[in-house]
Design an enzyme around this catalytic site. Structure first.
Site, PDB file in Angstrom:
ATOM      1  CE  LYS A  76      -3.970   2.101   2.429  1.00 21.83           C
ATOM      2  NZ  LYS A  76      -4.957   1.983   3.512  1.00 21.83           N
ATOM      3  CB  SER A 151      -8.222   4.007   2.501  1.00 22.11           C
ATOM      4  OG  SER A 151      -7.472   3.319   3.494  1.00 22.11           O
ATOM      5  CB  SER A 175      -8.915   1.133   5.313  1.00 24.17           C
ATOM      6  OG  SER A 175      -9.632   2.315   5.122  1.00 24.17           O
TER       7      SER A 175
END
Ligand code: GLN
Length: 482
Positions: A76, A151, A175
Site C-alpha cells: 500500500k 481506503s 480499510s
C-alpha cells in the site's frame, strides 16, 4: 500460477520449478496488461522489483529461503519504502521518494519478499471507495461500475484481479476489511500494537493498524508471521513473544461459541448480505460451532465516535505537511503564512480538508470537552461491551459491510452515506481488537459479500483457524473475476 496460494508458490520456488525473477516478471507483465483498466497501482518499478527478485533467488540457492522468499507482495502506498515514490494517494506527496523503509517494509525485505509495486488508496487513507485518491479511482475487478472499497482499494483489487499474490493494507476504521469484502478476498486487521506503525504515514495514530490482504486465511497467517513484531521506533508497538499464526489452522471447531450481536443484525443490512451471512453461519454450525445472541449496546455509536476521534488525530498528524519539510509547495506566494496556506490548500483534496476542519473544531477550546472528551468516554464504553460479550462467546461474527459494493460516484457526494460503510468495522479500531473479513458469496449484481469475524485481543491464531476451517469446506476464496 496466478491463482496459487503462497504455500504453493513457495514450494515451486524452493523446488526450483520457477525462479523469483521469472515469477516477478510474470506478475509485472500482468500488471502492465491490466493496470490501465483497474488503476490498482500508483507506482511500478520493474528495476527495483527485479533486483529484489535476484536477491531472493540467491537466498533460495543458498538454502536460506523462508515462506515468503521470492514472493511478490503489493505494498500500500502509505508504507514508506526506500527509493520508491510514496504518495499516500495525495498530491501533497506526489513527488516524495522515501529515503527510508517502514518497519513493515523492512520485515518483508528481511524475509526476501519482492515489492511488486505501490498500490492506489484513498488520500491519506480517508475514504471507503478509493475515489478520494489524487491518482484516480480504482475499479472493482468484479464489475468495473463498482467501487473496490477503501481506503486499501488498490490492494484489494490487486489481489482479487490476481495482479499480486498478496498485499498489505492499513485499517483505521475498516480499510482492510471493507475493501476485502467488496472485492471477495480475505484480510485481517491485527490487535493494535502488533504491526509497527513506523514509516506508515499516520492518519489517526490510536486507530491505525497495518495488516495483510490475500486470497485465504492460510495465506494471511504466513504474512502475519512476517509483519508482526516489536519495533522500538513505534511507541505503541507491543513487546510480545513471537507467535506462529499458522499453528491452529487445523483445529476442529466443535464447541466454538459464535456471538451474534443483535445490533449488527438489525435494520440497515441488505437482504442479499443477510442471507449470505446466514448461509455462512449454517456452515459453521455444520462444523460444530454454536451461535449465541449477544448485545453490544454502545456499538451503534461507533461511527459518530470514530468521526470525532479520527479527524482530531488527523488534524494533528497532517499539520506536518506544511510545504517546507517535504511534499508539495505552492509555486507562488507572498509571505510565509501565504505559502503554508496555499501549499495546504492546493496539496490536500476535499475529503482531507473536511477531516482537518472537523478535527480542529472538536479539539478547539470550548468544544474539546463536549466532543473529544465525550467521544473518548464512549470509546471506553464500547470496549467494555466487547469485553462483557466475550464472557458469553469465543468469537463474534456479522456482516463486514451493510451492502455489496456500490457504484462509482454513487456516494461520493454524500459524506455521511460514505461514512456508514464502516458501521460494522470501526468498533474494532476503537477497541483495538483484531478483526477480519472473508468472502462468503455473491449478492446483488453478482458482487462479493464478506463475513466479519471479530476476536478478543491477541486471538489472531484462533480467528485464522475459524476462517480456514470455513475455507476448507467452501471455495469462495478461490473465485476470481478474471
Ligand atoms: N472509511 C474510514 C474513513 O474514511 C476508514 C478509513 C481507514 O480505515 N483508513 O476514515
Amino acid at each position: 500460477m496466478f491463482n496459487d496460494s503462497l504455500k504453493q508458490l513457495a514450494n515451486q520456488l524452493t523446488a526450483k520449478k520457477i525462479s523469483s525473477t521469472e515469477l516477478t516478471t510474470e506478475f509485472l507483465q500482468r500488471i502492465k496488461q491490466l493496470n490501465s483498466e483497474y488503476n490498482a497501482f500508483i507506482t511500478i518499478n520493474e528495476d527495483m522489483s527485479l533486483a529484489q527478485a535476484r536477491t531472493a533467488d540467491k537466498m533460495i540457492a543458498a538454502g536460506e529461503a523462508g515462506p515468503l522468499t521470492g514472493i511478490p507482495i503489493a505494498q500500500k502506498d502509505i508504507f514508506c519504502a526506500r527509493g520508491w515514490l510514496t504518495t499516500c494517494g495525495s498530491k501533497m506527496l506526489a513527488n516524495f521518494v522515501s529515503p527510508y523503509d517502514a518497519g513493515v517494509i523492512e520485515r518483508f525485505n528481511q524475509a526476501g519478499a519482492v515489492n511488486i509495486g505501490k498500490t492506489n488508496m484513498d488520500e491519506f487513507a480517508m475514504g471507503s471507495s478509493n475515489e478520494t485518491s489524487y491518482f484516480g479511482p480504482v475499479k472493482n475487478p468484479w464489475d468495473p461500475a463498482a467501487v473496490p472499497g477503501g481506503s486499501s482499494g488498490g490492494a484489494a483489487c490487486a489481489v482479487a484481479a490476481r495482479l499480486a499474490p498478496a498485499a498489505t493494507g492499513t485499517d483505521t476504521g475498516g480499510s482492510i476489511r471493507q475493501p476485502a469484502a467488496l472485492c471477495g478476498i480475505s484480510g485481517i486487521k491485527p490487535t493494535y500494537g502488533l504491526v509497527s506503525r513506523y514509516g506508515m504515514i499516520a492518519f489517526a495514530s490510536s486507530l491505525d493498524q497495518g495488516g495483510p490482504m490475500a486470497k485465504s486465511a492460510e495465506d494471511l497467517a504466513l504474512l502475519l508471521n512476517v509483519m508482526t513484531g516489536f519495533d522500538a521506533r513505534d511507541s505503541t508497538s507491543l513487546q510480545r513473544e513471537a507467535e506462529d499464526y499458522s499453528r491452529d489452522l487445523q483445529k476442529p471447531l466443535s464447541g466454538l461459541r459464535i456471538g451474534l450481536p443483535k445490533e449488527y443484525f438489525a435494520a440497515g443490512m441488505s437482504g442479499d448480505v443477510a442471507s449470505a451471512v446466514d448461509n455462512a453461519l449454517n456452515e459453521y454450525r455444520k462444523l460444530g460451532a454454536q451461535t449465541v445472541e449477544i448485545s453490544l449496546p454502545n456499538a451503534p455509536l461507533s461511527i459518530p465516535v470514530y468521526y470525532v476521534l479520527a479527524p482530531a488525530e488527523a488534524s494533528s498528524n497532517l499539520s506536518r505537511f506544511d510545504g517546507v519539510r517535504y511534499g508539495y509547495r505552492a509555486e507562488s506566494y507572498s509571505d510565509l503564512a501565504d505559502m503554508y496556506r496555499k501549499s495546504r490548500a492546493q496539496g490536500f483534496g476535499p475529503e482531507v480538508k473536511r477531516r482537518i476542519l472537523i478535527g480542529t473544531y472538536v479539539l478547539s477550546h470550548g468544544y474539546y470537552d463536549a466532543y473529544y472528551i465525550k467521544a473518548q468516554k464512549l470509546r471506553r464504553l464500547i470496549a467494555q461491551d466487547f469485553t462483557e460479550a466475550y464472557k458469553q462467546c469465543d468469537i463474534i461474527m456479522g456482516p463486514t459491510t451493510p451492502t455489496v459494493a456500490f457504484n462509482l460516484g454513487e456516494k461520493s457526494g454524500d459524506p455521511i452515506q460514505m461514512y456508514l460503510s464502516d458501521i460494522y468495522t470501526s468498533a474494532a479500531n476503537l477497541t483495538g481488537m483484531p478483526a477480519m473479513s472473508i468472502p462468503i458469496g455473491f449478492g446483488d449484481r453478482n458482487r462479493p459479500i464478506g463475513l466479519h469475524i471479530i476476536g478478543n485481543y491477541f486471538k489472531e491464531a484462533q480467528m485464522l483457524n475459524v476462517a480456514h476451517q470455513y475455507q476448507l469446506v467452501t471455495d469462495w476464496h478461490n473465485r476470481s473475476p478474471v
